[in-house]
Design an enzyme around this catalytic site. Sequence first.
Site, mmCIF file in Angstrom:
data_model
loop_
_atom_site.group_PDB
_atom_site.id
_atom_site.type_symbol
_atom_site.label_atom_id
_atom_site.label_comp_id
_atom_site.label_asym_id
_atom_site.label_seq_id
_atom_site.Cartn_x
_atom_site.Cartn_y
_atom_site.Cartn_z
ATOM 1 N N GLU A 316 -3.408 -9.291 4.138
ATOM 2 C CA GLU A 316 -2.854 -7.931 4.169
ATOM 3 C C GLU A 316 -3.337 -7.090 2.982
ATOM 4 O OE1 GLU A 316 1.400 -8.668 4.517
ATOM 5 O OE2 GLU A 316 1.209 -8.939 6.677
ATOM 6 N N ASP A 395 5.274 -14.448 11.841
ATOM 7 C CA ASP A 395 5.848 -13.761 10.693
ATOM 8 C C ASP A 395 7.352 -13.527 10.849
ATOM 9 O OD1 ASP A 395 6.105 -12.380 8.374
ATOM 10 O OD2 ASP A 395 4.933 -10.630 8.966
ATOM 11 N N GLU A 423 14.318 -9.069 7.405
ATOM 12 C CA GLU A 423 13.320 -8.050 7.743
ATOM 13 C C GLU A 423 13.269 -7.755 9.245
ATOM 14 O OE1 GLU A 423 9.374 -9.055 6.502
ATOM 15 O OE2 GLU A 423 8.475 -7.333 7.506
HETATM 16 O O1 GCW Z 1 6.401 -9.914 6.985
HETATM 17 C C1 GCW Z 1 5.393 -9.345 6.242
HETATM 18 C C2 GCW Z 1 6.055 -8.201 5.564
HETATM 19 C C3 GCW Z 1 5.345 -7.771 4.314
HETATM 20 C C4 GCW Z 1 5.186 -8.982 3.424
HETATM 21 C C5 GCW Z 1 4.369 -10.020 4.172
HETATM 22 C C6 GCW Z 1 4.224 -11.319 3.400
HETATM 23 C C7 GCW Z 1 5.202 -9.089 1.039
HETATM 24 O O2 GCW Z 1 6.142 -7.140 6.478
HETATM 25 O O3 GCW Z 1 6.139 -6.792 3.711
HETATM 26 O O4 GCW Z 1 4.590 -8.651 2.202
HETATM 27 O O5 GCW Z 1 4.995 -10.353 5.376
HETATM 28 O O6 GCW Z 1 4.974 -12.231 3.681
HETATM 29 O O7 GCW Z 1 3.375 -11.392 2.540
#
Ligand code: GCW
Length: 715
Positions: A316, A395, A423
């Site tokens: 990311e 995720d 989240e």
């Molecule tokens: O779930 C995603 C989140 C990001 C997060 C990433 C991760 C810290 O939307 O905000 O970044 O995972 O786990 O690295």
Amino acid sequence: MKSAQYIRLACVLGFLLLQAALAGTKALAESGGTPIDTEAWLRYAPLEADSARKYAQLPSRVEVLHESLVLDTAQKELIQGMSRMLGHNIQAGSEGKDVFLLGTLAEIHKLVPELKLPRLGADGYWLKAAKVRGYDSFVIAGGNDRGVLYGVFALLSNIAREQDISKIDEVDEPYTPLRWVNQWDNLDGNIERGYGGPSIFFADGKVRDDLTRAGQYGRLLASVGINGCTINNVNADPRVFRDDFIPQIKRIADAFRPWGVRISLSADLSAPKALGDLDSFDPLDPRVAAWWKKKVDEIYREIPDFGGFTIKADSEGQPGPSTYGRTQADAANVIARALQPHGGVVFYRAFVYNHHLDWRNLKNDRARAAYDNFHPLDGQFDDNVIIQIKNGPIDFQVREPVSPLFAGLHKTNEAIELQITQEYTGQQRQLCFLVPMWKEALDFDMRIDDQHTPVKALVAGRVFHRPTGGFAGVANVGMDANWMGSPLALANLYGFARLAWDPDLSAQAIIEEWTRLTFGNDPLVVRTIDSMQLRSWHIYESYTGPLGAGTMTNITGNHYDPAPESSERNGWGQWHRADHDGIGMDRTVATGTGFIGQYPPAVQKIYEPLASCPDELLLFFHHVPYTHVLHSGKTLIQHIYDSHYEGAEQAGEFIEQWKTLRGHVEEARYSDILARFEYQAGEAIVWRDTICNWIYQLSGIPDQKGRLGKESRQP
Ligand code: GCW
């Protein structure tokens, strides 16, 4: 006003006042008159006289067998807890009396050689009612100082929950050595995916002057056996390594140290370059290795008990070793070698994936990424590197299978990463108790070589006898008085820690502890809250994403509202591939992305054939037509409609269930939580209608119960 009217008015007023007074008495009993918010499950409310009587015989002295910061904390906590719950005034020192004896096992043995000692590992404790110098006493022994502190917390928890401890002889040890929380705090004070207010550590690019809340957090964490905390976001800011920042971080370490919680940092791999010290961050460049060594030595000079680093790389947008054509092992090891002489560790995240995947290619699959990236490197990581693996391959969705990588590393330490901050599961504005979900992941049997190899044993290093392993929970508590924005969401922090300590505890046992500690022992309260919490994950799943379809939420925005099209036609790879005829990701070996092939053969046999794939994960593994008939006998589409309606209805029922606690829960807390359930009921309807209408329009298949599309059928 006539006198009869006066009388009636007086009666009504009197009745109301009486009601208020009664509610007030109960409320006081429930809150115990103690500050309940920041103390969470450690509020030590006074016990009713009857219950307190059970503990009348407990010792009146406390003796600590050696001096240390953590033992001093243990003694103070014991004195405080006994005073607040029981009104006992415990004095330090033995003076020939009955005593709470606090020390290591070896010290206890020296003093009371006649006691038969149990075996006790690091961080473990032993609670034992025993005779010491002829007096009825109470031994709290630890495998180390932290163990003694954990023993004190366990004793106080037993009392708060009104358990019989008169003949106690309890040995308890943690299942894994590393039990950490991660905080995704940014230096400006914001928290990525934090729903409980701003950072307790940072504000305006600096460490806060007042770290009272950090100390209180240390206490909460220690009370449930957490021994490490990564204090900054894994999307890391290299400035934490600046020379003037390290003394600031030291202050956070100082706040945690009395509680036996070690701090650690998220590290940006490009720091040597980003800070302007070098022109490269190539992990194989000797100058880079020297940079890390110097930096780490500097940190340990300030913070001798520093824990190590958590690293997110090549993910990311975070920099990583791929910039130089190096492997994740190269990157992990260069830092691990700098930490090794000091006893520090690297938690290296397996969350490495390409977020620019071509969505048109049906063979592309983000779920494959962790295994594809890390399995080939098995055996190349140093012994103080732990690969931190999210429970599922995507995720933190409301339902995912376990990551196959847990079974894909045989010569490498592993940790499971669980997301406490909600989240994708309602952001603490909706009730979703995650322990039942985490238990499914931990208990899942990978059947490596057809042997019983549950995920919990793999992450604890028990299967392949790895040196270490553990749990990392993304907690993201903030400055809000109740830490997480919602008082009920704290059950997830408590539950994560209890599972990290003992993954064999049942979800029921964990929630029962938490409810009693947080709300007191009123049977109606305990029964009601336990049952609401235990059903909440399934209810949330029912109206937001049944059958393992994955993300139906707004993934390019807030990760909260329903927006099922947002996951499609982009590179993030959280696709459900819904079209006119069907829905789901084909991850089979036969016709799909081949993801299922990453599991051991016995697990492949469950997921690959449609006939054995469990309904709750069907759409994670298979693309099927809406008319597909589930094991339940229902068509897929009818299940989707029914599930959303049932889930929304059950979310609505939380309101009435909560209302039965009126007068049993302190009024301010009662109304605060009631308002949350009223809000959730509305949100559940929004989810239900958005998803059902969307899928109805896509498929054109009506709901058998006629609940949809009525307006469009009007002339
Ligand atoms: O779930 C995603 C989140 C990001 C997060 C990433 C991760 C810290 O939307 O905000 O970044 O995972 O786990 O690295």
